[in-house]
Design a protein around this motif. Structure first.
Motif, PDB file in Angstrom:
ATOM      1  N   CYS A 210      -7.099 -12.168  -7.535  1.00 39.20           N
ATOM      2  CA  CYS A 210      -7.279 -10.803  -8.050  1.00 39.20           C
ATOM      3  C   CYS A 210      -8.383 -10.069  -7.281  1.00 39.20           C
ATOM      4  N   LEU A 211      -9.483 -10.765  -7.014  1.00 32.79           N
ATOM      5  CA  LEU A 211     -10.588 -10.151  -6.290  1.00 32.79           C
ATOM      6  C   LEU A 211     -10.186  -9.779  -4.868  1.00 32.79           C
ATOM      7  N   ILE A 212      -9.499 -10.696  -4.188  1.00 33.81           N
ATOM      8  CA  ILE A 212      -9.085 -10.434  -2.804  1.00 33.81           C
ATOM      9  C   ILE A 212      -8.091  -9.286  -2.741  1.00 33.81           C
ATOM     10  N   LEU A 213      -7.062  -9.334  -3.603  1.00 32.41           N
ATOM     11  CA  LEU A 213      -6.039  -8.291  -3.552  1.00 32.41           C
ATOM     12  C   LEU A 213      -6.584  -6.946  -4.013  1.00 32.41           C
ATOM     13  N   GLY A 214      -7.420  -6.950  -5.064  1.00 32.57           N
ATOM     14  CA  GLY A 214      -8.009  -5.694  -5.514  1.00 32.57           C
ATOM     15  C   GLY A 214      -8.852  -5.042  -4.430  1.00 32.57           C
ATOM     16  N   THR A 215      -9.655  -5.860  -3.741  1.00 32.78           N
ATOM     17  CA  THR A 215     -10.464  -5.333  -2.636  1.00 32.78           C
ATOM     18  C   THR A 215      -9.580  -4.819  -1.500  1.00 32.78           C
ATOM     19  N   TYR A 216      -8.544  -5.586  -1.175  1.00 35.84           N
ATOM     20  CA  TYR A 216      -7.629  -5.172  -0.103  1.00 35.84           C
ATOM     21  C   TYR A 216      -6.939  -3.851  -0.445  1.00 35.84           C
ATOM     22  N   TYR A 217      -6.380  -3.751  -1.664  1.00 36.53           N
ATOM     23  CA  TYR A 217      -5.692  -2.523  -2.056  1.00 36.53           C
ATOM     24  C   TYR A 217      -6.640  -1.324  -2.027  1.00 36.53           C
ATOM     25  N   ALA A 218      -7.844  -1.505  -2.598  1.00 37.91           N
ATOM     26  CA  ALA A 218      -8.788  -0.391  -2.672  1.00 37.91           C
ATOM     27  C   ALA A 218      -9.208   0.071  -1.282  1.00 37.91           C
ATOM     28  N   VAL A 219      -9.596  -0.883  -0.422  1.00 40.33           N
ATOM     29  CA  VAL A 219     -10.062  -0.511   0.925  1.00 40.33           C
ATOM     30  C   VAL A 219      -8.932   0.100   1.745  1.00 40.33           C
ATOM     31  N   ALA A 220      -7.739  -0.522   1.693  1.00 40.78           N
ATOM     32  CA  ALA A 220      -6.615  -0.015   2.487  1.00 40.78           C
ATOM     33  C   ALA A 220      -6.192   1.376   2.037  1.00 40.78           C
ATOM     34  N   LEU A 221      -6.124   1.596   0.727  1.00 36.25           N
ATOM     35  CA  LEU A 221      -5.708   2.909   0.230  1.00 36.25           C
ATOM     36  C   LEU A 221      -6.754   3.978   0.549  1.00 36.25           C
ATOM     37  N   MET A 222      -8.028   3.622   0.489  1.00 37.40           N
ATOM     38  CA  MET A 222      -9.062   4.590   0.850  1.00 37.40           C
ATOM     39  C   MET A 222      -9.035   4.892   2.347  1.00 37.40           C
ATOM     40  N   LEU A 223      -8.731   3.896   3.183  1.00 39.87           N
ATOM     41  CA  LEU A 223      -8.617   4.146   4.623  1.00 39.87           C
ATOM     42  C   LEU A 223      -7.431   5.049   4.944  1.00 39.87           C
ATOM     43  N   VAL A 224      -6.336   4.910   4.194  1.00 40.70           N
ATOM     44  CA  VAL A 224      -5.183   5.791   4.390  1.00 40.70           C
ATOM     45  C   VAL A 224      -5.508   7.215   3.966  1.00 40.70           C
ATOM     46  N   GLY A 225      -6.456   7.355   3.026  1.00 46.23           N
ATOM     47  CA  GLY A 225      -6.856   8.685   2.584  1.00 46.23           C
ATOM     48  C   GLY A 225      -6.413   9.041   1.189  1.00 46.23           C
ATOM     49  N   LEU A 226      -5.886   8.081   0.431  1.00 45.61           N
ATOM     50  CA  LEU A 226      -5.471   8.361  -0.936  1.00 45.61           C
ATOM     51  C   LEU A 226      -6.695   8.677  -1.785  1.00 45.61           C
ATOM     52  N   GLN A 227      -6.609   9.754  -2.565  1.00 43.46           N
ATOM     53  CA  GLN A 227      -7.788  10.256  -3.270  1.00 43.46           C
ATOM     54  C   GLN A 227      -8.367   9.249  -4.259  1.00 43.46           C
ATOM     55  N   PHE A 228      -7.511   8.592  -5.004  1.00 46.09           N
ATOM     56  CA  PHE A 228      -7.979   7.693  -6.054  1.00 46.09           C
ATOM     57  C   PHE A 228      -7.682   6.245  -5.688  1.00 46.09           C
ATOM     58  N   GLY A 229      -7.884   5.916  -4.419  1.00 43.62           N
ATOM     59  CA  GLY A 229      -7.556   4.581  -3.936  1.00 43.62           C
ATOM     60  C   GLY A 229      -8.354   3.482  -4.599  1.00 43.62           C
ATOM     61  N   LEU A 230      -9.629   3.731  -4.895  1.00 44.07           N
ATOM     62  CA  LEU A 230     -10.461   2.696  -5.507  1.00 44.07           C
ATOM     63  C   LEU A 230      -9.974   2.367  -6.909  1.00 44.07           C
ATOM     64  N   VAL A 231      -9.605   3.400  -7.677  1.00 41.43           N
ATOM     65  CA  VAL A 231      -9.104   3.175  -9.038  1.00 41.43           C
ATOM     66  C   VAL A 231      -7.786   2.411  -9.002  1.00 41.43           C
ATOM     67  N   VAL A 232      -6.887   2.834  -8.112  1.00 43.76           N
ATOM     68  CA  VAL A 232      -5.585   2.172  -8.007  1.00 43.76           C
ATOM     69  C   VAL A 232      -5.767   0.708  -7.593  1.00 43.76           C
ATOM     70  N   GLY A 233      -6.629   0.446  -6.618  1.00 39.61           N
ATOM     71  CA  GLY A 233      -6.883  -0.924  -6.197  1.00 39.61           C
ATOM     72  C   GLY A 233      -7.484  -1.760  -7.304  1.00 39.61           C
ATOM     73  N   PHE A 234      -8.403  -1.168  -8.075  1.00 39.30           N
ATOM     74  CA  PHE A 234      -9.021  -1.885  -9.195  1.00 39.30           C
ATOM     75  C   PHE A 234      -7.971  -2.258 -10.241  1.00 39.30           C
ATOM     76  N   ILE A 235      -7.097  -1.308 -10.587  1.00 33.09           N
ATOM     77  CA  ILE A 235      -6.057  -1.575 -11.586  1.00 33.09           C
ATOM     78  C   ILE A 235      -5.085  -2.640 -11.079  1.00 33.09           C
ATOM     79  N   ALA A 236      -4.646  -2.487  -9.823  1.00 29.59           N
ATOM     80  CA  ALA A 236      -3.689  -3.446  -9.265  1.00 29.59           C
ATOM     81  C   ALA A 236      -4.281  -4.848  -9.196  1.00 29.59           C
ATOM     82  N   GLY A 237      -5.548  -4.950  -8.773  1.00 28.64           N
ATOM     83  CA  GLY A 237      -6.183  -6.267  -8.714  1.00 28.64           C
ATOM     84  C   GLY A 237      -6.421  -6.867 -10.081  1.00 28.64           C
TER      85      GLY A 237
END
Length: 360
Positions: A210-237
């Motif tokens: 969960c920690l690895i995937l949540g961090t990956y989703y949050a960082v990757a989505l923020m690098l793409v430029g998604l506005q709420f990438g950190l929240v989405v990554g946190f929820i997904a992880g």
């Protein structure tokens, strides 16, 4: 002479009842100690590995404590404020997102969204409700959490309990082993090893996944430029411990937000979708087999039932003990099933010996 089975069941039943009553009446008092115990259990393998590298238990505990403090400070300064701000902003922009979705549907399916249509009214009400109630719910949840876990307990007692338990973990396990009923000690040790293996696979393994995937989703989505990438990554992880649910919820939320933010920029939308596809591939083929194992013994439905029941009965404390209790019940159920299949009750009566067998 060993106690009769009826007396043993009576005493163990009384012990289980006392445990439940203690959770019911002393949940808030026991909470910091349960949290500290959970942290110590999670970190015990790290301390054992450091001991095998030549450090003493005290030095291993001190090194882990310093590392945990540094990580906590970085999280408190960098991640938590951003996560809270993005969550509040997401709730506040819900009406605008709903209007954008309404316009999108109107352009392509005008008949579905007439002024008096049920769908249009429902979408408008949904956006307004999320804005009005979402922020209130978020603030209420934070306030309830703060009242449930006093700041003093969270930042002082829990770390102290975790450090002491981590320092004395092996001695505590040895002390409990000396108190086991001698007649049943081998069986109890076997069950305890199986429960520990299940918990280690699920809690430590899935927690790391969960920690690895949540961090990956949050960082990757923020690098793409998604506005709420950190929240989405946190929820997904956070919900990755339920197979496919984390990617499904996080992917649907991320792609939905990307459609509104990047409409027309299909490369960015494709990148957002590709992030979750890649995450699922890595999780299914690398992370889960390596960190969790192929056979954990905790079915997702059984886990959800345990979380629901214990959470409803005992609140936040129940959520903490739900996974260990579910693992213990699962191991004991498998043990009882194996014993049942070896018993006369399952196999039936032994065949009577024939005359030839009697003569031999």
């Amino acid at each position: 002479m060993a106690l009769p089975i009826r007396d043993q069941l009576k005493y163990w039943g009384i012990a289980a009842a006392v445990f439940m009553v203690a959770l019911w009446f002393m949940g808030d008092v026991l909470l910091p100690f349960l949290l500290g115990g959970a942290i110590a259990y999670f970190l015990d393998p790290v301390a054992d590995r450091l001991e095998r590298l030549g450090l003493s238990r005290v030095m291993a505990t001190a090194l882990i404590t310093v590392a945990a403090i540094l990580i906590f400070v970085l999280m408190a300064l960098l991640v938590v404020p951003t996560l809270v701000n993005q969550t509040v902003n997401l709730i506040e922009t819900a009406p605008q997102v709903t209007r954008n979705f309404t316009d999108f549907i109107t352009d392509r399916f005008p008949s579905l969204l007439d002024d008096d249509s049920t769908l249009r009214t429902s979408l408008t009400t949904l956006g307004t409700t999320i804005q009005e109630r979402g922020g209130e719910l978020f603030q209420t949840a934070l306030a309830s959490f703060a009242s449930l876990i006093n700041i003093l307990l969270l930042f002082v007692i829990v770390p102290v309990v975790a450090v002491y338990l981590l320092l004395d973990w092996d001695r505590m396990v040895a002390g409990i082993d000396r108190l086991l009923p001698r007649d049943h000690a081998p069986t109890i040790r076997q069950l305890a090893r199986e429960i520990d293996a299940t918990l280690a696979s699920f809690v430590r393994g899935m927690g790391t996944v969960c920690l690895i995937l949540g961090t990956y989703y949050a960082v990757a989505l923020m690098l793409v430029g998604l506005q709420f990438g950190l929240v989405v990554g946190f929820i997904a992880g956070l919900v990755t411990f339920i197979p496919y649910l984390g990617a499904l919820i996080g992917g649907a939320l991320a792609i939905g937000l990307a459609l509104f933010q990047f409409w027309g920029d299909w490369l960015s939308i494709g990148l957002v979708a590709g992030i979750f596809v890649l995450g699922q591939i890595v999780e299914g083929n690398l992370l889960t087999p390596k960190l969790v194992g192929n056979s954990v013994g905790l079915h997702p439905v059984w886990l959800l039932l345990a979380l629901s029941v214990f959470g409803t009965l005992f609140g936040f404390v129940g959520l903490l003990v739900a996974v260990p209790v579910a693992a213990a019940i699962g191991v004991i159920a498998r043990f009882a099933t194996a014993r049942y299949r070896e018993s006369v009750l399952y196999k039936g009566r032994e065949p009577e010996p024939t005359l030839d067998e009697d003569i031999r």
